[in-house]
Design a protein around this motif. Structure first.
Motif, PDB file in Angstrom:
ATOM      1  N   CYS A   1       4.716 -31.036 -11.046  1.00 14.72           N
ATOM      2  CA  CYS A   1       4.843 -32.707 -10.615  1.00 14.72           C
ATOM      3  C   CYS A   1       5.365 -33.486 -11.390  1.00 14.72           C
ATOM      4  CB  CYS A   1       3.140 -32.898 -10.333  1.00 14.72           C
ATOM      5  SG  CYS A   1       3.086 -34.911  -9.745  1.00 14.72           S
ATOM      6  N   ILE A   2       6.664 -33.965 -11.178  1.00 13.21           N
ATOM      7  CA  ILE A   2       7.595 -34.565 -12.012  1.00 13.21           C
ATOM      8  C   ILE A   2       7.372 -36.221 -12.102  1.00 13.21           C
ATOM      9  CG2 ILE A   2       9.260 -32.786 -11.739  1.00 13.21           C
ATOM     10  CD1 ILE A   2      10.835 -34.516 -10.014  1.00 13.21           C
ATOM     11  N   SER A   3       6.497 -36.661 -11.132  1.00 10.97           N
ATOM     12  CA  SER A   3       6.267 -38.253 -11.101  1.00 10.97           C
ATOM     13  C   SER A   3       5.123 -38.557 -10.297  1.00 10.97           C
ATOM     14  CB  SER A   3       7.662 -38.956 -10.709  1.00 10.97           C
ATOM     15  OG  SER A   3       8.015 -38.540  -9.524  1.00 10.97           O
ATOM     16  N   PHE A   4       4.612 -39.629 -10.306  1.00 11.97           N
ATOM     17  CA  PHE A   4       3.545 -40.160  -9.221  1.00 11.97           C
ATOM     18  C   PHE A   4       4.362 -40.073  -7.791  1.00 11.97           C
ATOM     19  CE2 PHE A   4       1.717 -42.013 -13.207  1.00 11.97           C
ATOM     20  CZ  PHE A   4       0.592 -41.255 -13.111  1.00 11.97           C
ATOM     21  N   ALA A   5       5.692 -40.814  -7.779  1.00 10.18           N
ATOM     22  CA  ALA A   5       6.360 -41.007  -6.748  1.00 10.18           C
ATOM     23  C   ALA A   5       6.515 -39.649  -5.937  1.00 10.18           C
ATOM     24  CB  ALA A   5       7.678 -41.671  -6.956  1.00 10.18           C
ATOM     25  N   HIS A   6       6.823 -38.556  -6.601  1.00 10.72           N
ATOM     26  CA  HIS A   6       7.086 -37.160  -6.150  1.00 10.72           C
ATOM     27  C   HIS A   6       5.529 -36.607  -5.473  1.00 10.72           C
ATOM     28  CE1 HIS A   6       7.886 -33.013  -5.813  1.00 10.72           C
ATOM     29  NE2 HIS A   6       7.014 -32.724  -6.761  1.00 10.72           N
ATOM     30  N   CYS A   7       4.677 -37.025  -6.135  1.00 13.18           N
ATOM     31  CA  CYS A   7       3.356 -36.651  -5.610  1.00 13.18           C
ATOM     32  C   CYS A   7       3.052 -37.332  -4.302  1.00 13.18           C
ATOM     33  CB  CYS A   7       2.347 -36.876  -6.521  1.00 13.18           C
ATOM     34  SG  CYS A   7       0.530 -36.478  -6.048  1.00 13.18           S
ATOM     35  N   LEU A   8       2.974 -38.743  -4.194  1.00  9.53           N
ATOM     36  CA  LEU A   8       2.832 -39.623  -3.113  1.00  9.53           C
ATOM     37  C   LEU A   8       3.830 -39.210  -1.965  1.00  9.53           C
ATOM     38  CD1 LEU A   8       1.858 -42.195  -1.791  1.00  9.53           C
ATOM     39  CD2 LEU A   8       3.773 -43.381  -2.930  1.00  9.53           C
ATOM     40  N   LEU A   9       4.976 -38.842  -2.260  1.00 10.66           N
ATOM     41  CA  LEU A   9       6.008 -38.447  -1.212  1.00 10.66           C
ATOM     42  C   LEU A   9       5.819 -36.957  -0.612  1.00 10.66           C
ATOM     43  CD1 LEU A   9       9.069 -40.283  -2.109  1.00 10.66           C
ATOM     44  CD2 LEU A   9       7.486 -41.324  -0.541  1.00 10.66           C
ATOM     45  N   ASN A  10       5.657 -36.032  -1.526  1.00  9.20           N
ATOM     46  CA  ASN A  10       5.833 -34.809  -1.430  1.00  9.20           C
ATOM     47  C   ASN A  10       4.925 -33.926  -1.313  1.00  9.20           C
ATOM     48  OD1 ASN A  10       8.540 -35.227  -0.861  1.00  9.20           O
ATOM     49  ND2 ASN A  10       8.865 -35.348  -3.222  1.00  9.20           N
ATOM     50  N   TYR A  11       3.764 -34.074  -1.840  1.00 10.83           N
ATOM     51  CA  TYR A  11       2.248 -33.211  -1.894  1.00 10.83           C
ATOM     52  C   TYR A  11       1.558 -33.174  -0.936  1.00 10.83           C
ATOM     53  CZ  TYR A  11       3.034 -31.652  -6.954  1.00 10.83           C
ATOM     54  OH  TYR A  11       3.572 -30.913  -8.051  1.00 10.83           O
ATOM     55  N   LYS A  12       1.814 -32.330   0.020  1.00 15.56           N
ATOM     56  CA  LYS A  12       0.926 -32.123   1.102  1.00 15.56           C
ATOM     57  C   LYS A  12      -0.603 -32.182   0.996  1.00 15.56           C
ATOM     58  CE  LYS A  12       1.089 -27.235   2.485  1.00 15.56           C
ATOM     59  NZ  LYS A  12       1.662 -26.227   3.402  1.00 15.56           N
ATOM     60  N   GLY A  13      -0.888 -31.741  -0.223  1.00 14.76           N
ATOM     61  CA  GLY A  13      -2.391 -31.691  -0.602  1.00 14.76           C
ATOM     62  C   GLY A  13      -2.845 -32.756  -0.886  1.00 14.76           C
ATOM     63  N   PHE A  14      -2.067 -33.850  -1.695  1.00 15.45           N
ATOM     64  CA  PHE A  14      -2.641 -35.013  -1.917  1.00 15.45           C
ATOM     65  C   PHE A  14      -2.597 -35.897  -0.661  1.00 15.45           C
ATOM     66  CE2 PHE A  14      -0.951 -39.273  -2.151  1.00 15.45           C
ATOM     67  CZ  PHE A  14      -1.958 -40.017  -3.263  1.00 15.45           C
ATOM     68  N   LEU A  15      -1.563 -35.448   0.310  1.00 10.07           N
ATOM     69  CA  LEU A  15      -1.522 -36.502   1.509  1.00 10.07           C
ATOM     70  C   LEU A  15      -2.720 -36.255   2.528  1.00 10.07           C
ATOM     71  CD1 LEU A  15       2.217 -36.532   2.062  1.00 10.07           C
ATOM     72  CD2 LEU A  15       0.891 -38.433   1.336  1.00 10.07           C
ATOM     73  N   ALA A  16      -2.989 -34.661   2.595  1.00  8.07           N
ATOM     74  CA  ALA A  16      -4.102 -34.149   3.518  1.00  8.07           C
ATOM     75  C   ALA A  16      -5.544 -35.002   3.050  1.00  8.07           C
ATOM     76  CB  ALA A  16      -4.234 -32.715   3.463  1.00  8.07           C
ATOM     77  N   ILE A  17      -5.601 -34.823   1.909  1.00  9.95           N
ATOM     78  CA  ILE A  17      -6.916 -35.478   1.139  1.00  9.95           C
ATOM     79  C   ILE A  17      -6.925 -37.057   1.452  1.00  9.95           C
ATOM     80  CG2 ILE A  17      -8.094 -36.307  -1.081  1.00  9.95           C
ATOM     81  CD1 ILE A  17      -8.854 -33.392  -0.397  1.00  9.95           C
TER      82      ILE A  17
END
Length: 301
Positions: free
Chosen positions: A127-143
């Motif tokens: 995970c290279i940045s918070f923005a990367h997680c917000l936009l691209n991490y489907k686990g984060f978005l699913a939660i």
């Protein structure tokens, strides 16, 4: 149909120089200068998005519409989830309003979102940045979508909660029943194939890898799914079945089948699972759900 921007103010082109606030021993933040944790994370996300837009012009419009043009993390997340989960008959504008209204009605949802962002950034070296997680991490978005569905379920708006649950399953390949209770500081790493049943409970600061099932053992109704304590780490492909308790700080090894209670600070490995480790946390022991240490047992007895 995706949501389109109604307004487009002139974007800032310089990256914020806000330093990372000091952290405490348990990974929390000590905020100074009147800026709270939610604001600091949101400012970091916008700064990262501006930096990425400058370095990769092909993404500038996308980054502007999803992050830079929004005034808050709640608005950005609602916009992004609405566009991710919309369909030809479930419009993104409807979903945006649904997410915004739900987040606005319960401030604890934003706190949980920030805790999840920090969990991904701290625990996943990819995970290279918070923005990367917000936009691209489907686990984060699913939660995040699940938390909204759970809130709607609690308000007895079950049809729309189930519709949202279905879209999350279709889009992200993550199946979490709207009634399941999930804490904060959660990392669904990779996330594909995660299944969490209706009466399951997941504590705080838990990390779960792909193809994990927290399921029942048959057709019997009632309280029939696992209860996962704080700080637990569940490895890839693990299956936990029935109304069993996985104690605080426990580890479930990859590929294990667990149908028994696992005491706190104990590791369960194998199919069927056997238990190794102790029942009390030693003072020098890190929390498995935060360290992501899959290879060492807590201590063998």
């Amino acid at each position: 149909m995706p949501v389109q921007d109604a307004t487009r103010p002139t974007p800032q082109t310089t990256m914020s120089s806000s330093p990372s606030p000091p952290t405490t021993a348990n990974g929390g933040i000590t905020i100074t200068g009147g800026e709270n944790e939610d604001e600091w994370v949101w400012n970091q996300i916008k700064a990262e998005a501006r930096r990425d837009a400058e370095s990769e012009p092909a993404l500038a419009s996308y980054l502007y519409s999803t992050i830079i043009s929004h005034s808050s993390l709640t608005r950005s997340l609602s916009f992004h989830l609405g566009n991710k989960l919309c369909s030809s008959t479930l419009l993104s504008t409807l979903l945006y309003d649904l997410f915004m209204n739900t987040f606005s009605s319960d401030k604890s949802l934003l706190s949980a979102t920030v805790a999840d962002l920090r969990a991904a950034r701290a625990r996943d070296p990819a995970c290279i940045s918070f923005a990367h997680c917000l936009l691209n991490y489907k686990g984060f978005l699913a939660i995040q979508a699940h938390r909204v569905a759970h809130k709607l379920w609690a308000l007895n708006r079950k049809p729309i909660a189930l519709a949202l649950h279905s879209r999350v399953s279709d889009v992200f390949s993550v199946d979490i029943h709207p009634a399941a209770r999930v804490g904060k500081g959660i990392l669904l790493d990779h996330a594909t194939g995660v299944v969490i049943g209706e009466t399951a409970v997941v504590g705080n600061n838990v990390s779960i890898l792909h193809h994990v099932t927290l399921g029942g053992t048959g057709k019997v109704g009632g309280d029939r799914h696992p209860k996962i304590g704080d700080g637990v780490l569940i490895g890839a492909g693990a299956t936990v079945l029935g109304n069993v308790k996985i104690g605080e700080g426990a580890k479930i090894g990859a590929g294990s089948l667990v149908m028994i209670d696992v005491p706190p600070w104990t590791t369960a490995v194998g199919n069927p699972a056997r238990l190794v480790g102790g029942k009390e946390k030693r003072e020098d022991e890190d929390v498995p759900g935060e360290t992501m240490d899959h290879t060492s047992f807590i201590y063998v007895i």
